[in-house]
Scaffold this motif. Structure first.
Motif, mmCIF file in Angstrom:
data_model
loop_
_atom_site.group_PDB
_atom_site.id
_atom_site.type_symbol
_atom_site.label_atom_id
_atom_site.label_comp_id
_atom_site.label_asym_id
_atom_site.label_seq_id
_atom_site.Cartn_x
_atom_site.Cartn_y
_atom_site.Cartn_z
ATOM 1 N N CYS A 122 -42.435 -58.011 51.581
ATOM 2 C CA CYS A 122 -42.550 -57.373 50.298
ATOM 3 C C CYS A 122 -42.130 -58.575 49.036
ATOM 4 C CB CYS A 122 -41.761 -56.242 50.124
ATOM 5 S SG CYS A 122 -42.698 -54.712 50.943
ATOM 6 N N TRP A 123 -41.219 -59.354 49.551
ATOM 7 C CA TRP A 123 -40.465 -60.258 48.635
ATOM 8 C C TRP A 123 -41.500 -61.343 47.841
ATOM 9 C CZ3 TRP A 123 -37.161 -60.506 45.101
ATOM 10 C CH2 TRP A 123 -36.587 -61.871 44.532
ATOM 11 N N SER A 124 -41.349 -61.004 46.623
ATOM 12 C CA SER A 124 -42.010 -62.137 45.763
ATOM 13 C C SER A 124 -40.756 -62.649 44.682
ATOM 14 C CB SER A 124 -43.134 -61.802 45.010
ATOM 15 O OG SER A 124 -43.663 -62.764 44.348
ATOM 16 N N PRO A 125 -40.420 -63.766 45.165
ATOM 17 C CA PRO A 125 -39.296 -64.409 44.100
ATOM 18 C C PRO A 125 -39.930 -64.786 42.508
ATOM 19 C CG PRO A 125 -39.886 -65.944 45.618
ATOM 20 C CD PRO A 125 -40.601 -64.746 45.957
ATOM 21 N N PRO A 126 -38.792 -64.834 41.967
ATOM 22 C CA PRO A 126 -39.280 -65.074 40.443
ATOM 23 C C PRO A 126 -40.008 -66.421 40.434
ATOM 24 C CG PRO A 126 -36.879 -64.506 40.513
ATOM 25 C CD PRO A 126 -37.399 -64.608 42.027
ATOM 26 N N PRO A 127 -40.788 -66.868 39.287
ATOM 27 C CA PRO A 127 -41.394 -68.152 39.298
ATOM 28 C C PRO A 127 -40.193 -69.451 39.324
ATOM 29 C CG PRO A 127 -41.887 -67.052 37.300
ATOM 30 C CD PRO A 127 -41.240 -66.135 38.237
ATOM 31 N N ALA A 128 -40.711 -70.619 39.667
ATOM 32 C CA ALA A 128 -39.724 -71.557 39.886
ATOM 33 C C ALA A 128 -39.124 -71.902 38.353
ATOM 34 C CB ALA A 128 -40.400 -72.811 40.351
ATOM 35 N N ASP A 129 -39.728 -71.876 37.325
ATOM 36 C CA ASP A 129 -39.202 -71.962 35.954
ATOM 37 C C ASP A 129 -38.203 -71.025 35.469
ATOM 38 O OD1 ASP A 129 -41.279 -70.219 35.678
ATOM 39 O OD2 ASP A 129 -42.208 -71.253 33.762
ATOM 40 N N ALA A 130 -38.187 -69.957 36.193
ATOM 41 C CA ALA A 130 -37.305 -68.977 35.952
ATOM 42 C C ALA A 130 -36.188 -68.727 36.789
ATOM 43 C CB ALA A 130 -38.189 -67.437 35.479
ATOM 44 N N ALA A 131 -36.169 -69.571 37.894
ATOM 45 C CA ALA A 131 -35.430 -69.016 39.070
ATOM 46 C C ALA A 131 -34.332 -70.262 38.949
ATOM 47 C CB ALA A 131 -36.171 -69.347 40.294
ATOM 48 N N ARG A 132 -33.529 -69.800 39.789
ATOM 49 C CA ARG A 132 -32.433 -70.768 40.180
ATOM 50 C C ARG A 132 -32.237 -71.121 41.822
ATOM 51 N NH1 ARG A 132 -26.328 -70.271 37.507
ATOM 52 N NH2 ARG A 132 -27.222 -70.860 35.739
ATOM 53 N N GLN A 133 -32.072 -72.374 42.022
ATOM 54 C CA GLN A 133 -31.746 -72.645 43.349
ATOM 55 C C GLN A 133 -30.500 -72.088 44.100
ATOM 56 O OE1 GLN A 133 -33.143 -76.636 44.640
ATOM 57 N NE2 GLN A 133 -31.315 -76.672 46.420
ATOM 58 N N GLY A 134 -30.557 -71.219 45.038
ATOM 59 C CA GLY A 134 -29.106 -71.013 45.782
ATOM 60 C C GLY A 134 -28.891 -69.429 45.109
ATOM 61 N N MET A 135 -29.594 -69.082 44.164
ATOM 62 C CA MET A 135 -29.248 -67.804 43.683
ATOM 63 C C MET A 135 -29.332 -66.674 44.643
ATOM 64 S SD MET A 135 -28.259 -65.948 40.945
ATOM 65 C CE MET A 135 -28.411 -64.234 40.526
ATOM 66 N N GLN A 136 -28.206 -65.826 44.815
ATOM 67 C CA GLN A 136 -28.208 -64.695 45.667
ATOM 68 C C GLN A 136 -28.019 -63.208 44.715
ATOM 69 O OE1 GLN A 136 -25.797 -65.126 49.073
ATOM 70 N NE2 GLN A 136 -26.041 -67.215 49.186
ATOM 71 N N MET A 137 -28.696 -62.153 45.517
ATOM 72 C CA MET A 137 -28.453 -60.834 44.895
ATOM 73 C C MET A 137 -28.553 -59.755 46.054
ATOM 74 S SD MET A 137 -30.272 -59.139 41.559
ATOM 75 C CE MET A 137 -29.101 -59.908 40.503
ATOM 76 N N SER A 138 -27.750 -58.954 45.913
ATOM 77 C CA SER A 138 -27.707 -57.873 47.317
ATOM 78 C C SER A 138 -27.982 -56.415 46.315
ATOM 79 C CB SER A 138 -26.504 -57.650 47.706
ATOM 80 O OG SER A 138 -26.266 -59.029 48.593
ATOM 81 N N LEU A 145 -30.440 -64.473 34.100
ATOM 82 C CA LEU A 145 -30.866 -64.686 35.269
ATOM 83 C C LEU A 145 -30.764 -63.338 36.065
ATOM 84 C CD1 LEU A 145 -31.804 -67.218 37.067
ATOM 85 C CD2 LEU A 145 -29.604 -67.556 37.662
ATOM 86 N N ARG A 146 -29.669 -62.934 36.101
ATOM 87 C CA ARG A 146 -29.669 -61.633 36.790
ATOM 88 C C ARG A 146 -30.645 -60.321 36.651
ATOM 89 N NH1 ARG A 146 -24.090 -61.908 35.563
ATOM 90 N NH2 ARG A 146 -24.062 -60.173 34.523
ATOM 91 N N ASP A 147 -31.075 -60.506 35.559
ATOM 92 C CA ASP A 147 -32.146 -59.536 35.274
ATOM 93 C C ASP A 147 -33.446 -60.065 35.721
ATOM 94 O OD1 ASP A 147 -30.347 -57.853 34.070
ATOM 95 O OD2 ASP A 147 -30.747 -58.799 31.643
ATOM 96 N N THR A 148 -33.434 -61.138 35.702
ATOM 97 C CA THR A 148 -34.539 -61.804 36.128
ATOM 98 C C THR A 148 -34.998 -61.581 37.595
ATOM 99 O OG1 THR A 148 -34.924 -63.642 34.386
ATOM 100 C CG2 THR A 148 -36.255 -63.914 36.630
ATOM 101 N N TYR A 149 -33.898 -61.688 38.500
ATOM 102 C CA TYR A 149 -34.060 -61.174 39.660
ATOM 103 C C TYR A 149 -34.207 -59.970 40.121
ATOM 104 C CZ TYR A 149 -33.688 -66.135 41.375
ATOM 105 O OH TYR A 149 -33.830 -67.658 41.820
ATOM 106 N N LEU A 150 -33.495 -59.273 39.596
ATOM 107 C CA LEU A 150 -33.594 -57.482 39.454
ATOM 108 C C LEU A 150 -34.930 -57.400 39.198
ATOM 109 C CD1 LEU A 150 -32.199 -54.996 40.601
ATOM 110 C CD2 LEU A 150 -31.414 -54.841 37.765
ATOM 111 N N LYS A 151 -35.578 -57.794 38.324
ATOM 112 C CA LYS A 151 -36.804 -57.272 37.952
ATOM 113 C C LYS A 151 -37.860 -57.614 38.976
ATOM 114 C CE LYS A 151 -36.483 -57.531 32.917
ATOM 115 N NZ LYS A 151 -36.883 -57.993 31.668
ATOM 116 N N ALA A 152 -37.649 -58.906 39.721
ATOM 117 C CA ALA A 152 -38.554 -59.459 40.667
ATOM 118 C C ALA A 152 -38.369 -58.486 41.971
ATOM 119 C CB ALA A 152 -38.042 -60.884 41.138
#
Length: 203
Positions: free
Chosen positions: A109-125, A153-160
């Motif tokens: 299911c997982w589709s990460p945020p696009p590269a221009d809005a992401a951060r390498q190494g970001m983690q969220m549980s 950034l946290r909002d971006t990952y949570l929305k993804a």
């Protein structure tokens, strides 16, 4: 008075002599695992009722045992899985009947945020639960995010995460698996391990 006491003692001895010792033992015997507390299995269609011990319970008690799922419902999902793990990220083409099937579906299911809005190494549980029907009981709740990650950034990952899970649910559980995991907390740790050419401008 002495004669009356002696008569009562003799009567008690006679009654005890007629009693069947084996039947008395049977009456005192307690079945420690009655049917309603039989271990549950995802392969067993019979009903079962897990129980727990309470300080207010004066009778025999069987502590709750995590049948049929002995493993922790915790899962790590990487944005770029290793080559050897590629098969674990393929969604099963049948109803989900095991924990392995469930985890594979969640990975797929997982589709990460696009590269221009992401951060390498970001983690969220996140933590959430399913209904028997395969729907989520409520929206995933964040339990961890990389320290120092800005709110945007946290909002971006949570929305993804919300979009990924929302696009896959309801999942198609078998009857047995749905009954086994309904209401049980599931924790997923998302790890963005991609090598990003362009890091997010959000620092």
């Amino acid at each position: 008075m002495l004669r009356r006491i002696l008569f009562l003692v003799i009567a008690m001895v006679i009654v005890a002599g007629f009693a069947d010792p084996s039947s008395a033992r049977q009456r005192r015997q307690i079945n420690p695992t009655p049917f309603s507390h039989a271990p549950c299995s995802v392969l067993d269609g019979e009903p079962c009722t897990p129980s727990f011990c309470s300080v207010f319970n004066h009778g025999p008690c069987i502590p709750e045992i995590d049948y049929p799922i002995g493993e922790n419902l915790q899962l790590t999902i990487q944005s770029e899985p290793a080559h050897d793990d590629a098969a674990k990220y393929q969604k099963p083409d049948h109803d989900l009947g095991t924990i392995g099937d469930l985890f594979a579906a969640l990975r797929a299911c997982w589709s990460p945020p696009p590269a221009d809005a992401a951060r390498q190494g970001m983690q969220m549980s996140v933590l959430f639960s399913f209904k028997r029907s395969g729907e989520m009981i409520a929206a995933p709740r964040v339990t961890y995010a990389t320290p120092g990650a800005p709110v945007e950034l946290r909002d971006t990952y949570l929305k993804a995460i919300d979009a990924s899970l929302g696009g896959c649910t309801p999942l198609a559980f078998t009857k047995d698996l749905g009954g086994a995991i309904a209401g049980r907390p599931i924790m997923i740790r998302y790890v963005d391990n991609r090598t990003l050419q362009k890091q997010s401008d959000v620092k």
